[in-house]
Enzyme design. Structure first.
Site, PDB file in Angstrom:
ATOM      1  CG  HIS A 144      58.155 -16.403  94.962  1.00 58.96           C
ATOM      2  ND1 HIS A 144      57.355 -16.558  96.062  1.00 58.96           N
ATOM      3  CD2 HIS A 144      57.436 -15.664  94.082  1.00 58.96           C
ATOM      4  CE1 HIS A 144      56.204 -15.929  95.868  1.00 58.96           C
ATOM      5  NE2 HIS A 144      56.217 -15.381  94.658  1.00 58.96           N
ATOM      6  CB  CYS A 160      55.064 -14.864  91.593  1.00 58.53           C
ATOM      7  SG  CYS A 160      55.931 -13.306  91.328  1.00 58.53           S
TER       8      CYS A 160
END
Length: 184
Positions: A144, A160
């Site tokens: 992301h 992440c």
């Protein structure tokens, strides 16, 4: 014999050029052995049998994401943020299963245990997922964007892989659902 006067400006310029010459020659003769960002080069063949729809290798050591399109014509490298600790880093093979522009964010249970003040965040400038998110087949693991550009190039995430917003927007546009992903 001519009666030429040598100016101070001429002498300074000539001296500067003479001093710079060895550096210029050396720069042309010595090939660059590594990227300025210290990214470790990757070959898709070292990680996948075929490119399939596309392939991504996220190298947590060099903090870079490598992308190849399905025909091998496009190869892009992006600087990333990576998990803060090895315990937060999930390694192995997965794939992109969903993509979202303007993702919302809900902290995981482990995040809430670490910081109970965390709350759900709708899309927008304060959202830790940035402007775009690509969800992996592993629950709660994503590639992301981030609005906090200080995180890129650092161990700063809760698991992440983060990219600058303009770079995740580019990757989002070219990486189809089904892109195979390997996290190293």
């Amino acid at each position: 014999m001519t009666d030429r006067k040598i100016s101070r400006r001429f002498m300074l310029g000539g001296t500067g050029a003479a001093l710079a010459m060895p550096s210029l020659v050396l720069a042309q003769e010595v090939p660059h052995r590594r990227n300025v960002m210290s990214f470790s080069p990757q070959r898709w063949q070292d990680h996948f049998d075929t490119l399939g729809k596309a392939a991504i290798v996220a190298d947590t050591t060099s903090r870079a994401l490598h992308y190849w399109d399905g025909d091998g014509e496009t190869y892009n490298v992006y600087p990333t943020s990576v998990p803060r600790t090895d315990e937060l880093t999930k390694r192995g093979y997965t794939e992109i299963v969903r993509k979202k522009v303007g993702p919302d964010w809900t902290p995981t249970q482990s995040m809430l245990e670490e910081d109970p003040s965390l709350k759900y965040m709708p899309p927008g400038p304060g959202n830790p997922l940035g402007t775009h998110a690509m969800y992996l087949s592993w629950p709660a693991y994503l590639i992301h964007g981030t609005h906090d550009t200080r995180k890129i190039g650092r161990q700063s995430s809760a698991g992440c892989i983060g990219l600058y917003n303009h770079m995740i927007e580019e990757l989002f546009a070219i990486a189809p659902i089904g892109t195979q992903v390997r996290i190293l």
